[in-house]
Design an enzyme around this catalytic site. Structure first.
Site, short mmCIF file in Angstrom:
data_model
loop_
_atom_site.label_atom_id
_atom_site.label_comp_id
_atom_site.label_asym_id
_atom_site.label_seq_id
_atom_site.Cartn_x
_atom_site.Cartn_y
_atom_site.Cartn_z
N GLU A 35 -49.42 15.64 37.08
CA GLU A 35 -48.68 14.41 36.74
C GLU A 35 -49.61 13.30 36.29
O GLU A 35 -49.29 12.56 35.37
CB GLU A 35 -47.82 13.96 37.92
CG GLU A 35 -46.64 14.89 38.23
CD GLU A 35 -45.71 15.09 37.03
OE1 GLU A 35 -45.70 14.24 36.13
OE2 GLU A 35 -45.01 16.10 37.02
N TYR A 118 -42.31 6.70 38.09
CA TYR A 118 -42.12 8.03 37.53
C TYR A 118 -42.91 9.08 38.33
O TYR A 118 -42.38 10.11 38.74
CB TYR A 118 -42.53 8.12 36.05
CG TYR A 118 -42.75 9.56 35.67
CD1 TYR A 118 -41.66 10.39 35.48
CD2 TYR A 118 -44.02 10.11 35.65
CE1 TYR A 118 -41.83 11.75 35.24
CE2 TYR A 118 -44.21 11.45 35.41
CZ TYR A 118 -43.11 12.27 35.21
OH TYR A 118 -43.29 13.61 35.00
N ASP A 136 -38.62 9.62 32.79
CA ASP A 136 -39.78 9.52 31.91
C ASP A 136 -39.27 9.35 30.49
O ASP A 136 -38.06 9.29 30.25
CB ASP A 136 -40.66 10.77 32.04
CG ASP A 136 -40.10 11.91 31.25
OD1 ASP A 136 -38.86 12.04 31.19
OD2 ASP A 136 -40.88 12.68 30.67
#
Length: 288
Positions: A35, A118, A136
């Site tokens: 991520e 996010y 996102d």
DNA sequence: GAAGCGTGGCG
DNA sequence: TCGCCAAGCTT
């Protein structure tokens, strides 16, 4: 359940890419590293760096035990190297405050360096199969088109968008997590920003934007970042010199990397301020 | 809320 | 060629 959900879940089941951080048994750390790396960087460029990273640092503690400069070096050319610094800092915080375990709480994740809304929602969803709204750029674009009929979403997340996403989110936690990654994947592979492949879309018949004839975007101009000649490029050049050197380098080596002295000095100062570069004494510079 | 922050691929 | 884009965060 919205009629969008099942077709998109089915499509994902058939078309999802096989990515290391999605595999059965992938650790929460692997998800977290992915991520961070995927913040503004395409999957294809992340893949090899992610693999090497997990090989070298299989746990947060492994990374935390190294200097932050090693993280910056291993980050390579993924871009936005402050992310490497933040990932290292997050690993340190995980070791010091969370017994070395990637937190499974959205709020705790959100408090880590480099973790925003996010990323916290993504880690909680994808690593721990929890139910969170994951918003996102892909999700926003897909929902903007299918639900709201607009080609591109607003600059920043609106309350209305969050409400739409919350209403679509399946009630069952693991299904919600799969739904989130499925919508993201649809946005990445089919409902792309440029030249969307509507002919391959599982919800084309339900899509408000497509149904309206794919009207051209008529909102405020989307800003495009310039790059050539910017401080950003200058910083990148300076940092590349340090990344590629085994130890410290003399100032003259940095001077050779950028012609304009004023800009070069300003960028070096900002890199020092960011903690991406340290003075090594004797007029030399190095990664932290 | 806007600006700043890397890099490389693609049409 | 070069504008545009790629799973955001911080200040």
């Amino acid at each position: 359940m919205s009629e969008l959900v099942e077709p998109i879940l089915d499509w994902y089941d058939a078309h999802a890419r096989d990515l290391p951080w999605r595999r059965e048994g992938a650790s929460a750390w692997s998800v977290m590293v992915s991520e961070f790396m995927l913040q503004q960087t395409p999957v294809v460029r992340v893949l090899p760096v992610h693999e090497a990273w997990l090989e070298r640092w299989p746990t947060p503690a492994d990374l935390a035990a190294e200097s932050s400069g090693e993280a910056v070096r291993a980050w390579g050319r993924l871009g936005y190297p402050r992310r490497a610094l933040r990932l290292h800092a997050a690993a340190v915080a995980i070791v010091e405050e969370h017994a070395g375990v990637v937190p499974d709480s959205y709020d705790v994740l959100l408090a880590l360096p480099g973790v925003g809304d996010y990323t916290a929602a993504a880690i909680a969803s994808f690593a721990y199969r929890q139910r969170h709204v994951v918003l996102d750029t892909n999700v926003r674009r897909v929902l903007g088109r299918t639900v709201s009929g607009v080609e591109f979403p607003a600059r920043s997340v609106t309350k209305a968008e969050r409400l739409v996403a919350a209403e679509l989110l399946p009630a069952d936690a693991p299904t919600a997590a799969t739904w989130s990654v499925a919508v993201m994947e649809l946005g990445a592979l089919v409902c792309t920003a440029d030249r969307p492949r509507c002919e391959s879309c599982p919800v084309v018949t339900l899509c408000a934007w497509h149904g309206a004839g794919r009207p051209a975007y008529d909102g405020p101009a989307r800003t495009v970042q310039t790059y050539a000649g910017t401080d950003r490029q200058c910083r990148g050049r300076l940092l590349a010199v340090l990344r590629d050197a085994p130890g410290s380098v003399p100032k003259t080596q940095l001077d050779a990397a950028w012609d304009l002295a004023d800009q070069r000095e300003r960028c070096l100062a900002s890199l020092l301020a960011d903690g991406l570069v340290v003075e090594a004494g004797d007029g030399r510079y190095a990664l932290p």
